[in-house]
Design a protein around this motif. Structure first.
Motif, PDB file in Angstrom:
ATOM      1  N   GLY A 144     143.117   7.337  33.270  1.00  0.00           N
ATOM      2  CA  GLY A 144     142.669   6.059  32.747  1.00  0.00           C
ATOM      3  C   GLY A 144     141.163   5.971  32.730  1.00  0.00           C
ATOM      4  O   GLY A 144     140.589   4.909  32.946  1.00  0.00           O
ATOM      5  N   THR A 201     143.951   6.483  26.107  1.00  0.00           N
ATOM      6  CA  THR A 201     144.307   5.633  27.249  1.00  0.00           C
ATOM      7  C   THR A 201     144.966   4.342  26.764  1.00  0.00           C
ATOM      8  O   THR A 201     145.891   3.827  27.391  1.00  0.00           O
ATOM      9  CB  THR A 201     143.076   5.365  28.146  1.00  0.00           C
ATOM     10  OG1 THR A 201     143.436   4.470  29.164  1.00  0.00           O
ATOM     11  CG2 THR A 201     141.921   4.802  27.399  1.00  0.00           C
ATOM     12  N   PHE A 202     144.540   3.866  25.585  1.00  0.00           N
ATOM     13  CA  PHE A 202     145.170   2.668  25.027  1.00  0.00           C
ATOM     14  C   PHE A 202     146.628   2.932  24.673  1.00  0.00           C
ATOM     15  O   PHE A 202     147.527   2.145  25.015  1.00  0.00           O
ATOM     16  CB  PHE A 202     144.393   2.224  23.792  1.00  0.00           C
ATOM     17  CG  PHE A 202     144.970   1.034  23.101  1.00  0.00           C
ATOM     18  CD1 PHE A 202     144.883  -0.226  23.667  1.00  0.00           C
ATOM     19  CD2 PHE A 202     145.609   1.169  21.876  1.00  0.00           C
ATOM     20  CE1 PHE A 202     145.409  -1.333  23.026  1.00  0.00           C
ATOM     21  CE2 PHE A 202     146.141   0.073  21.223  1.00  0.00           C
ATOM     22  CZ  PHE A 202     146.046  -1.176  21.807  1.00  0.00           C
ATOM     23  N   ASN A 215     148.663   3.231  27.721  1.00  0.00           N
ATOM     24  CA  ASN A 215     148.783   1.914  28.323  1.00  0.00           C
ATOM     25  C   ASN A 215     149.864   1.082  27.635  1.00  0.00           C
ATOM     26  O   ASN A 215     150.725   0.484  28.281  1.00  0.00           O
ATOM     27  CB  ASN A 215     147.425   1.214  28.172  1.00  0.00           C
ATOM     28  CG  ASN A 215     147.130   0.304  29.338  1.00  0.00           C
ATOM     29  OD1 ASN A 215     148.047  -0.192  29.968  1.00  0.00           O
ATOM     30  ND2 ASN A 215     145.866   0.085  29.605  1.00  0.00           N
ATOM     31  N   LEU A 236     148.940  -4.296  29.895  1.00  0.00           N
ATOM     32  CA  LEU A 236     147.959  -3.214  29.852  1.00  0.00           C
ATOM     33  C   LEU A 236     147.387  -2.881  31.222  1.00  0.00           C
ATOM     34  O   LEU A 236     146.186  -2.840  31.420  1.00  0.00           O
ATOM     35  CB  LEU A 236     146.818  -3.577  28.892  1.00  0.00           C
ATOM     36  CG  LEU A 236     147.231  -3.783  27.437  1.00  0.00           C
ATOM     37  CD1 LEU A 236     146.023  -4.035  26.580  1.00  0.00           C
ATOM     38  CD2 LEU A 236     147.979  -2.572  26.914  1.00  0.00           C
ATOM     39  N   SER A 237     148.286  -2.672  32.173  1.00  0.00           N
ATOM     40  CA  SER A 237     147.797  -2.320  33.495  1.00  0.00           C
ATOM     41  C   SER A 237     148.134  -0.875  33.845  1.00  0.00           C
ATOM     42  O   SER A 237     148.157  -0.502  35.004  1.00  0.00           O
ATOM     43  CB  SER A 237     148.368  -3.285  34.536  1.00  0.00           C
ATOM     44  OG  SER A 237     149.713  -3.545  34.267  1.00  0.00           O
ATOM     45  N   PRO A 278     146.495   2.193  32.567  1.00  0.00           N
ATOM     46  CA  PRO A 278     145.582   2.963  31.717  1.00  0.00           C
ATOM     47  C   PRO A 278     145.693   4.467  31.902  1.00  0.00           C
ATOM     48  O   PRO A 278     145.257   5.224  31.057  1.00  0.00           O
ATOM     49  CB  PRO A 278     144.197   2.469  32.145  1.00  0.00           C
ATOM     50  CG  PRO A 278     144.380   1.986  33.531  1.00  0.00           C
ATOM     51  CD  PRO A 278     145.778   1.470  33.612  1.00  0.00           C
ATOM     52  N   GLN A 331     143.567  -9.572  27.920  1.00  0.00           N
ATOM     53  CA  GLN A 331     144.618  -8.853  27.213  1.00  0.00           C
ATOM     54  C   GLN A 331     144.571  -9.220  25.751  1.00  0.00           C
ATOM     55  O   GLN A 331     144.029 -10.249  25.359  1.00  0.00           O
ATOM     56  CB  GLN A 331     145.960  -9.210  27.805  1.00  0.00           C
ATOM     57  CG  GLN A 331     146.155  -8.565  29.148  1.00  0.00           C
ATOM     58  CD  GLN A 331     147.347  -9.119  29.837  1.00  0.00           C
ATOM     59  OE1 GLN A 331     148.271  -9.602  29.194  1.00  0.00           O
ATOM     60  NE2 GLN A 331     147.331  -9.064  31.142  1.00  0.00           N
ATOM     61  N   SER A 390     136.150  -3.966  32.744  1.00  0.00           N
ATOM     62  CA  SER A 390     137.540  -3.708  32.393  1.00  0.00           C
ATOM     63  C   SER A 390     137.631  -2.464  31.533  1.00  0.00           C
ATOM     64  O   SER A 390     137.007  -2.390  30.481  1.00  0.00           O
ATOM     65  CB  SER A 390     138.107  -4.911  31.639  1.00  0.00           C
ATOM     66  OG  SER A 390     139.223  -4.524  30.884  1.00  0.00           O
ATOM     67  N   SER A 450     140.435  -1.328  30.172  1.00  0.00           N
ATOM     68  CA  SER A 450     141.367  -1.481  29.053  1.00  0.00           C
ATOM     69  C   SER A 450     140.767  -2.312  27.928  1.00  0.00           C
ATOM     70  O   SER A 450     141.249  -2.265  26.798  1.00  0.00           O
ATOM     71  CB  SER A 450     142.678  -2.099  29.529  1.00  0.00           C
ATOM     72  OG  SER A 450     142.437  -3.417  29.981  1.00  0.00           O
TER      73      SER A 450
END
Lengths: 784, 784
Positions: A342, A375-376, A379, A392-393, A395, B410, B620, B622
């Protein structure tokens, strides 16, 4: 673009550029009329006569000859046989003639290697040259190339630029998807496995008191079977898929061709294999292999063809040069890191640190784009799988979890001192780890070269891992009450009702989950003895496991070992300093994190990229300084003893790797001490016969073009003036096209530094630390 | 070290290295006996005769001549006068002879510039050459240098390496301290100022209804006074301290000497000045100047001497070369970014992106170390100041605050589309911003060159800013109930009791706090009209302010403008899509962040470093992908219209900046179209007379050494074969030492590309977009 590229540096460099490229250009401009471009234009720096690099000629060649000679599916010997007959095939066979000859005697017969000590220097040269070739990362700078580029126009440049972004996007997406798939498979299967064992164990202890050997046997059998499958994939499908793949990617980005390293079948063996080996309970992680997987995906997508499936989509053909491919592969590796940890920025820095030979602003941004996309994607997939879409936790594959406890990652100035000491301990342990693993790897190279032995070793390691873990769980008396621990399947074993076995919670879950437990479990969860025994055992298992013929990541076992002894340190410090509690809070979880960083730094010795990866995985900017301090200490202490584990394996494989910086010890060592002498040179005007015989006799991939030199005078001090460089592939193409026209010039050549010269020099220079004999013994990067 | 450095690249490069350096070495080894080293060894690539770079010779020189001729404290004219008499001084004056001559006529008299249109090409050349010189970032590669290096031994290398880390540590610490001091001063003073205004206003409205002009006058007077002080510091102490300093640092890292850019007095003017200009209520931030401050601190610490205070501590003398200094300055710039935004990794990438000409793994790690130290120091200081020691929640000067609201950062896949559109809007607005600012800057260069006019303009801008802000607050009817808003000093104005004026909360606090308010205030806090008017006004004010003669950062005004219209977009989207609320949550704060990123990207056009800086500031991982998408779109859209604001100002200052990559449009443009012709060359053997006359006649800092060339044949197509490069400083040193010995060789030189050639070419190539006339009109980097 390259002309002006080279212009954009500085005054002095510019003058050099003029010297090298401008002069002939101006001459040409001045007498443009009535003169054909010479095909073998050996004028100045660049001697290539076809226009867009080596790979292009390969492609043309392949389509002309219409067979699969060059797609690396056959052994060299097969190629020799297949290529009998036509002249074209004969010429083509030159690419492999030498390899065939010496691989046949030196490498293909493992028994012959024991006599390697007697080989002379020339034979050593051959061995080094035969196994690995350099890629061609230089842009051709000649008139024809620039003319063709100018003809294509600005639109073509824009389209190419756009497609670079599109390709990077897909690299990110596919890397993320592969990572998600691996993760989901492993999660599902291991969860089932541990549930099964837990039920058996708890039933045995409670109901029929003495059947604990049954779950042991089941556990061993399951692990052995899974590991066996992983090893089979490596041994029979793609030997290149063994290990973490990071050394191979390092070498690739460094410019060394490692056969099959970016094939789709390698990807398959790697991705499926790593799932099996993690399920098999080995002390391995799935993170390292992600980097290799990303690189393969990048190579596959960017080239628009597959050698494994023998298909060519005829798209993206303008990316088929070593340089473009390298750029995409570095993007893929970065995407792999991003998906694994991530850590998109860490991925970019990893590519830069390991790639070593390039830095380009817009490329770096594209690489970051690929990493972000990876990573997106991961996720989104994992959030969706865990039924919390858009939270989205997730990554990365390994998440260090959220250090949310109040003041958890804060630290006092005094603690920095403890961190430094722990960094030094990490360096010592890392040095020890590397030493043991080096010795084991040498033993492996010497004695375990048959396929069945490789498979056997993997199975044995799997069973020993399972059995020793089980034994520790059996012997452990460390019980904790339920409800405090986040482990999924608490095993009761001999604990009282409402309690669970702590050792079991470390062994009977995926290593990633154990790392998280060590980081986040409350103070007092683990008995010091449990941690100590666990750390020791896992250290030894990890040392033994890395180098097995299974896909295996090294990060997780190191993090786990480090977290265990780090937490132990934290507990010890907390005990010693319990009087200072008013101003100094020692959280064992924080020390577990520091220990993990120290261990990792001590073994892999990466610098900026590892710092950023750990920072991103931790998710705290302010904790960056302690992590960096620890990594610095562990690297410096470790460097006193040996090199990083990846460098050791690169050396063991005999890859002539060129480091970013030469060691300070080589200060003042002139190139004349390193270079080969005599030099195989070509004159601007050569007979086909001589070129043919040189190509047959010497394995070199490039030959300097010189003038003012009489070829028969072997013992001369200089070999004429340097006029440019011609590649083997270009010579072969020229031989076929039969187009020559010589020109004059001068620049003396007295020697030649090749990768193998440097490798040999290094062996000489590090007296006794690493022997050429071992280089010779090794297989091409297999035993990593 | 350099020999092996150059070896560590690739096969082809190695052959070149041999060509360039090895050949003479081998020759020398072969005839070492009985031959003295030639002092003017013009053999191969490197022609320097003294051993450790230009700066060293300067130092020696200074101590020999025993006066302050070279410490840049006098004007060139003074120097000329002072240097009359001795031969040594006469030679020294050569360094400035030409500058004196042409600066006297072209630059020192601003009135004369209106006639600039008639200058011929040669005069343009002179102008470009006179204002800026190149630094010497190449290591000397000659025999003497290597001999001396070898003599120093391994211990010296280790010590130097250690001190590199120590110096970086102190750079980080001092940068952090300066940042903390600036922040604390600004916080304290502005808080007092706004409290005063608020009390006045609220008293006026409540008690005596019509005295609102009094606080207006006080407000204007306070702001004008503070801004006046800031402008005085810039105009009278250090003109170089104007603006954000980022263009200057870009140029410095790119290798252009900007006079006084890294002096301690510049640091003083910058640090104190930025505090005054922020307190003066201008639309400026304190972040950009931190980068410049960090760079000056780095230059000061690493050189162990100060030209401002005329003192020399005689330490760290081995770091006194352009190259080493550049490395430290890039560390300092990174530390500045780290302290400004709490983004250590972003700082490193900023240095790499802007430095452009270097990438070295161990250097990068050291830079990260400096950045970490800076952010850590700042964090400790600010935490201590805010009475929460060890909470370490102040990593940077601007903090975006914690996006803690549930699901706040998010986003849904659909929202990515909105983000892209907002990125494009940001690009458009950024292009407009740059266009207006460019036109204003040209006007400034043409009309505001007297000191009093510069001061006057600054004061006018300050008063207009204060008055227009006050007016908007006065006219605003947007009231919110108290208790919901985090602003420190809520102003009631015409609102009912228990409510406060929202416009006042934006204007009557530091811009940093306003940014945080826009990011974090709950949905519904701001009326769309308030946001729209505020964004428009702040946009115009920021355009006008950047380029004033005060230290001013651009990041905060851009973030603020962007956050305002971004929040507006968020509110609009929320209104349009309120039916979709079941699956799509539009938080205005998130859109404020996106708008801020878009605006910033559209104006400054930075890529990877800006992405990482914003990521780290947001905290962040993400949310990195949306930020990156937005920055990509805004950069691409903006690039359709003009360049980034920093590049525009670099161009306006006439700095011959060399970009990382040439534009795609210059594809296929040969160096022959760009280079100077004829070339001023030297033969290996020259008479002192000719060298002296060349040094007097030509402003160049380096001359190619050639042979096979008859100097009088001015119109020849080639100027002999290139043998090496000699610098002006080296020639002067040689003239003094009178040590010559020629050698032969050949390599043709047909032209010469200097920085000014490239600048002129650029003007020619971008037909009409930027005129040389404006280049000539400008002052050396002052008006940024």
């Amino acid at each position: 673009m390259r002309v002006v590229d080279t212009l954009s540096t500085c005054l002095e460099k510019c003058t050099k550029t003029i010297k090298e490229t401008k002069c002939p250009r101006t001459n040409m401009t001045q007498r443009q009329d009535g003169e054909q471009t010479p095909l073998l234009n050996s004028n100045a720096h660049s001697t290539s006569s076809h226009t867009s690099g080596t790979d292009r000629s390969d492609t043309m060649w392949r389509s002309m000859s219409g067979n699969s000679l060059l797609n690396h599916r056959m052994t060299p010997r097969q190629r020799m046989i297949a290529s009998n007959g036509s002249v074209a095939n004969d010429l083509e066979a030159l690419e492999y003639a030498y390899i065939n000859e010496s691989v046949g005697t030196l490498i293909e017969d493992p028994e012959a290697t024991s006599a390697a000590n007697e080989y002379t220097r020339i034979q050593e040269d051959r061995l080094l040259n035969v196994k690995y070739k350099s890629m061609d990362y230089d842009t051709c700078e000649n008139k024809l190339f620039f003319e063709e580029e100018t003809k294509k126009g600005y639109k073509f440049v824009l389209r190419k630029q756009l497609f670079r972004w599109v390709v990077m996007f897909f690299i990110g997406v596919f890397t993320g998807l592969v990572a998600a798939a691996i993760d989901i498979v492993i999660e599902t299967v291991t969860s089932k496995k541990y549930l099964l064992i837990k039920d058996f164990v708890d039933k045995c202890v409670k109901v029929e008191n003495d059947c604990l050997t049954v779950p042991l046997l089941i556990f061993c059998a399951l692990n052995a079977a899974s590991t066996f499958l992983a090893a089979c994939l490596v041994v029979f499908v793609s030997p290149c898929a063994a290990g973490s793949g990071i050394p191979q990617i390092k070498c690739y980005l460094n410019g060394v061709i490692i056969p099959e390293v970016v094939r789709i079948k390698t990807l398959a063996a790697k991705a499926i294999g790593v799932a099996f080996s993690v399920i098999g309970g080995l002390a391995v992680g799935k993170e390292g292999p992600m980097i290799h997987s990303g690189a393969v995906i990048a190579a596959g997508i960017s080239q628009g063809k597959s050698a494994t499936f023998k298909c060519d989509f005829r798209i993206l053909e303008y990316f088929r040069s070593d340089q473009e491919k390298r750029d995409f592969v570095s993007g893929g590796a970065a995407a792999g890191v991003a998906a694994a940890f991530g850590a998109p920025v860490g991925g970019v820095l990893f590519s830069l640190e390991e790639g070593a030979s390039f830095w380009n602003q817009s490329l770096t941004w594209r690489i970051l784009f690929a990493s972000m996309t990876a990573t997106f994607t991961l996720n989104v997939m994992l959030s969706w799988y865990h039924k919390v879409p858009w939270s989205l936790s997730y990554p990365g594959l390994i998440s260090f979890g959220i250090f949310e406890e109040d003041n958890y990652l804060q630290y006092n100035g005094v603690e920095l001192l403890f961190f430094v000491v722990m960094g030094c301990i990490g360096g010592l342990l890392g040095g020890l780890f590397n030493y043991i693993n080096y010795k084991l790897s040498v033993l492996r190279i010497r004695h375990i070269y048959r396929r069945r032995n490789k498979l056997l070793e993997a199975v044995i390691v799997a069973m020993v891992t399972a059995a020793s873990g089980y034994l520790l769980v059996y012997l452990s008396t460390d019980c904790e009450s339920l409800g405090k621990d986040p482990t999924e399947h608490p095993v009761q074993m001999f604990c009282r009702d409402g309690e669970y076995n702590v050792m079991a919670s470390l062994f009977f879950q995926t290593p990633e989950a154990s790392v998280r437990s060590l980081f986040h479990d409350k103070t007092g969860t683990y008995h010091p003895l449990t941690l100590g025994i666990f750390a020791l055992l896992y250290f030894l298992l990890a040392t033994w496991t890395y180098g097995l013929q299974v896909p295996s990541g090294l990060f997780i076992p190191l993090l786990l070992t480090g977290a265990a002894w780090g937490r132990l340190c934290g507990i010890g410090l907390g005990y010693l300093l319990k009087d200072q509690e008013s101003w100094l809070h020692i959280y064992p979880g924080k020390y577990a994190l520091i220990g993990a960083a120290a261990m990792l730094g001590g073994v892999v010795r990466m610098t900026i990229s590892l710092t950023v990866i750990l920072m991103e995985a931790t998710g705290s900017v302010s904790f960056g300084l302690p992590i960096m301090l620890v990594l610095m200490c562990s690297k410096w202490v470790g460097d006193l003893f040996n090199e990083g584990i990846y460098d050791i394996h690169v050396q063991l494989a005999g890859v002539p790797f060129l480091n970013w910086e030469a060691s300070s010890l080589t200060y003042g060592v002139p190139a004349s001490r390193v270079m080969s002498h005599p030099v195989v040179t070509l004159l601007p005007e050569e007979k086909v016969e001589r070129i043919y015989s040189i190509l047959t006799k010497y394995p070199h991939d490039g030959f300097p073009i010189v003038d003012n030199y009489i070829p028969d005078l072997a013992e001369s001090a200089t070999f004429g003036r340097f006029r440019g460089m011609i590649l083997r592939s270009q010579l072969i193409y020229l031989l076929k096209s039969k187009a020559f026209k010589p020109q004059n010039g001068e620049e003396p050549v007295v020697g030649m530094v090749t990768r193998s010269d440097l490798a040999r020099f290094r062996v000489e220079f590090t007296k006794g630390k690493l022997h050429l004999v071992e280089l010779q013994l090794s297989k091409p990067l297999e035993p990593m």
